[in-house]
Write a protein that holds these residues in place. Structure first.
Motif, PDB file in Angstrom:
ATOM      1  N   LEU A   1       0.837  -1.193   0.000  1.00  8.71           N
ATOM      2  CA  LEU A   1       0.000   0.000   0.000  1.00  8.71           C
ATOM      3  C   LEU A   1       0.874   1.246   0.000  1.00  8.71           C
ATOM      4  O   LEU A   1       0.634   2.198  -0.745  1.00  8.71           O
ATOM      5  CB  LEU A   1      -0.909  -0.023   1.232  1.00  8.71           C
TER       6      LEU A   1
ATOM      7  N   ALA B   1       2.387   1.905  -3.460  1.00 10.72           N
ATOM      8  CA  ALA B   1       1.398   2.417  -4.413  1.00 10.72           C
ATOM      9  C   ALA B   1       1.085   3.881  -4.111  1.00 10.72           C
ATOM     10  O   ALA B   1       1.005   4.714  -5.018  1.00 10.72           O
ATOM     11  CB  ALA B   1       0.137   1.563  -4.365  1.00 10.72           C
TER      12      ALA B   1
ATOM     13  N   MET C   1       1.847   7.096  -6.517  1.00  5.66           N
ATOM     14  CA  MET C   1       0.708   7.919  -6.911  1.00  5.66           C
ATOM     15  C   MET C   1       0.932   9.374  -6.501  1.00  5.66           C
ATOM     16  O   MET C   1       0.547  10.294  -7.228  1.00  5.66           O
ATOM     17  CB  MET C   1      -0.544   7.359  -6.240  1.00  5.66           C
TER      18      MET C   1
ATOM     19  N   ILE D   1      -1.205  15.787  -6.364  1.00  9.08           N
ATOM     20  CA  ILE D   1      -1.721  14.641  -5.606  1.00  9.08           C
ATOM     21  C   ILE D   1      -0.850  14.457  -4.371  1.00  9.08           C
ATOM     22  O   ILE D   1       0.304  14.062  -4.482  1.00  9.08           O
ATOM     23  CB  ILE D   1      -1.683  13.348  -6.454  1.00  9.08           C
TER      24      ILE D   1
ATOM     25  N   LEU E   1      -3.796   8.090  -1.196  1.00  5.01           N
ATOM     26  CA  LEU E   1      -4.361   6.976  -0.424  1.00  5.01           C
ATOM     27  C   LEU E   1      -5.830   6.769  -0.790  1.00  5.01           C
ATOM     28  O   LEU E   1      -6.296   5.634  -0.968  1.00  5.01           O
ATOM     29  CB  LEU E   1      -4.224   7.263   1.078  1.00  5.01           C
ATOM     30  N   ARG E   2      -6.564   7.873  -0.942  1.00  2.02           N
ATOM     31  CA  ARG E   2      -7.982   7.777  -1.305  1.00  2.02           C
ATOM     32  C   ARG E   2      -8.140   7.106  -2.673  1.00  2.02           C
ATOM     33  O   ARG E   2      -8.984   6.230  -2.865  1.00  2.02           O
ATOM     34  CB  ARG E   2      -8.592   9.183  -1.319  1.00  2.02           C
ATOM     35  N   LEU E   3      -7.290   7.505  -3.627  1.00  4.76           N
ATOM     36  CA  LEU E   3      -7.372   6.938  -4.975  1.00  4.76           C
ATOM     37  C   LEU E   3      -7.039   5.445  -4.950  1.00  4.76           C
ATOM     38  O   LEU E   3      -7.718   4.631  -5.581  1.00  4.76           O
ATOM     39  CB  LEU E   3      -6.416   7.667  -5.921  1.00  4.76           C
ATOM     40  N   VAL E   4      -5.982   5.100  -4.216  1.00 10.52           N
ATOM     41  CA  VAL E   4      -5.543   3.704  -4.180  1.00 10.52           C
ATOM     42  C   VAL E   4      -6.597   2.833  -3.490  1.00 10.52           C
ATOM     43  O   VAL E   4      -6.913   1.736  -3.956  1.00 10.52           O
ATOM     44  CB  VAL E   4      -4.165   3.610  -3.478  1.00 10.52           C
ATOM     45  N   LEU E   5      -7.188   3.339  -2.399  1.00 12.07           N
ATOM     46  CA  LEU E   5      -8.228   2.570  -1.708  1.00 12.07           C
ATOM     47  C   LEU E   5      -9.451   2.393  -2.607  1.00 12.07           C
ATOM     48  O   LEU E   5     -10.108   1.361  -2.578  1.00 12.07           O
ATOM     49  CB  LEU E   5      -8.636   3.252  -0.398  1.00 12.07           C
ATOM     50  N   HIS E   6      -9.722   3.421  -3.421  1.00  9.22           N
ATOM     51  CA  HIS E   6     -10.820   3.303  -4.378  1.00  9.22           C
ATOM     52  C   HIS E   6     -10.548   2.156  -5.357  1.00  9.22           C
ATOM     53  O   HIS E   6     -11.426   1.330  -5.620  1.00  9.22           O
ATOM     54  CB  HIS E   6     -10.998   4.618  -5.139  1.00  9.22           C
ATOM     55  N   LEU E   7      -9.321   2.108  -5.883  1.00  7.74           N
ATOM     56  CA  LEU E   7      -8.969   1.040  -6.826  1.00  7.74           C
ATOM     57  C   LEU E   7      -9.127  -0.333  -6.181  1.00  7.74           C
ATOM     58  O   LEU E   7      -9.541  -1.292  -6.824  1.00  7.74           O
ATOM     59  CB  LEU E   7      -7.524   1.220  -7.318  1.00  7.74           C
ATOM     60  N   LEU E   8      -8.795  -0.420  -4.886  1.00  4.05           N
ATOM     61  CA  LEU E   8      -8.900  -1.703  -4.184  1.00  4.05           C
ATOM     62  C   LEU E   8     -10.340  -2.180  -4.088  1.00  4.05           C
ATOM     63  O   LEU E   8     -10.606  -3.376  -4.018  1.00  4.05           O
ATOM     64  CB  LEU E   8      -8.298  -1.589  -2.782  1.00  4.05           C
ATOM     65  N   LYS E   9     -11.284  -1.221  -4.070  1.00  3.63           N
ATOM     66  CA  LYS E   9     -12.694  -1.600  -3.959  1.00  3.63           C
ATOM     67  C   LYS E   9     -13.287  -1.971  -5.318  1.00  3.63           C
ATOM     68  O   LYS E   9     -14.358  -2.553  -5.385  1.00  3.63           O
ATOM     69  CB  LYS E   9     -13.501  -0.442  -3.369  1.00  3.63           C
ATOM     70  N   GLN E  10     -12.608  -1.576  -6.394  1.00  2.00           N
ATOM     71  CA  GLN E  10     -13.105  -1.858  -7.740  1.00  2.00           C
ATOM     72  C   GLN E  10     -12.604  -3.226  -8.210  1.00  2.00           C
ATOM     73  O   GLN E  10     -11.664  -3.769  -7.643  1.00  2.00           O
ATOM     74  CB  GLN E  10     -12.616  -0.782  -8.722  1.00  2.00           C
TER      75      GLN E  10
ATOM     76  N   THR F   1      -7.856  -1.722 -12.340  1.00  6.69           N
ATOM     77  CA  THR F   1      -6.466  -1.385 -12.051  1.00  6.69           C
ATOM     78  C   THR F   1      -5.570  -1.845 -13.189  1.00  6.69           C
ATOM     79  O   THR F   1      -4.652  -1.133 -13.598  1.00  6.69           O
ATOM     80  CB  THR F   1      -6.022  -2.055 -10.735  1.00  6.69           C
TER      81      THR F   1
END
Lengths: 205, 205
Positions: A8, A11, A15, A21, A27-36, A41
């Protein structure tokens, strides 16, 4: 920031190298990708890698292009004797959106900026001079932003072209259409008075 | 937006799927990457892909972790009988930064939100209930944000735990340290009066 995961952290670090950024946004963007779904990704990563490795610059105007010669340069209906000098592809897109320009472009790839270590040799200025000296160009329109760096770049190119008989112009500076005079800065307002245009020609567009 | 390059368009499209990143910002980010060495784009792409494919959730608290059991759950000095229920890793990081909490966490991975199609089954609520029913937990601290979704989630878990004799608490809501009373909203100010604390205990932290 103290992450519980090295993956994490890496990444987020990568980013947050992007302009504007910060760590928190990254962190917000990466956590979003993790939920998708994982495919999103993968597509993002693939698109970025492919762009970076396969991208070409048009050999005539140095704009970003998938082909040797970009669409604008390859279009026989565009006047190749008028060349608009811009900083990057965003300026090309902005001018194209107006639908008012039928000439070609020359994309410098930046502005002369000693503070950022960018000199004339890092920009595509030489090919522009060569193009002009080859006698293919009748008018150069400078459309760089009116900052210290933009003006320096304009002037540098202008000096290089002094020996060549060629028409040079810059885009008009003035009050935006729809803006109120009282809120305009003095420099812009001053320029718009100095460079006033005949009333009839202002009615055209 | 009309791009001169399909590769560029794809990269911008993928980038603008991220939350809070519009087409314009995406283009700025992608053009920035094009100006940087190719290695930066490769590292970004690799870090994102690796994170997405290799990421694990701690089997006890469901926080993002590189190991089976995260550092906090594996730490014998943390009190496993107190569990703080949070939404995601950012909340864990925020609470850890205070240095005031020595218990463990339980990361739900979101909040119950019918509007977004998120029900209890998509969150790690069941493992929490099981953990409590196994008799390992003495106190649950709810630390979800005080929104409609947060309150719903708190209440849902609370109802599931009603049959089990366990202490439940929520983090205190009140005026931020350093804030002026006149600018606080009434709900927060009202709660901070209702839940007032003995003066001596307010001196400790």
């Amino acid at each position: 920031m103290d992450f519980s995961s090295k993956l994490l952290e890496q990444a987020v670090d990568e980013m947050s190298q992007l302009p504007g950024i910060g760590k928190r946004t990254a962190l917000r963007l990466v956590l979003h990708l993790l939920k998708q779904p994982e495919s999103q990704t993968e597509q993002l990563a693939a698109a970025l890698k492919k762009l970076r490795s396969d991208i070409k610059l048009c050999r005539n105007c140095f704009n970003i292009s998938d082909t040797e010669l970009c669409e604008i340069c390859a279009n026989p209906n565009r006047m190749s004797e008028i060349v608009c000098v811009v900083e990057d592809i965003r300026d090309v897109m902005a001018i194209e959106n107006t639908g008012q320009y039928r000439g070609q472009y020359h994309v410098l790839g930046g502005k002369i900026s000693p503070m950022d270590g960018i000199g004339p040799s890092q920009l595509s200025i030489k090919p522009l001079i060569e193009k002009v000296k080859a006698g293919k160009v009748e008018e150069i329109i400078f459309a760089l932003s009116s900052t210290l760096e933009g003006d320096t770049t304009n002037f540098y190119i202008f000096r290089q072209l002094e020996v060549t008989p060629i028409k040079t112009s810059t885009i008009a500076r003035g009050i935006s259409v729809g803006d109120e005079l009282e809120y305009a800065d003095e420099v812009t307002l001053g320029r718009s008075i100095t460079n006033r245009v005949p009333f009839e020609s202002s009615m055209k567009s």
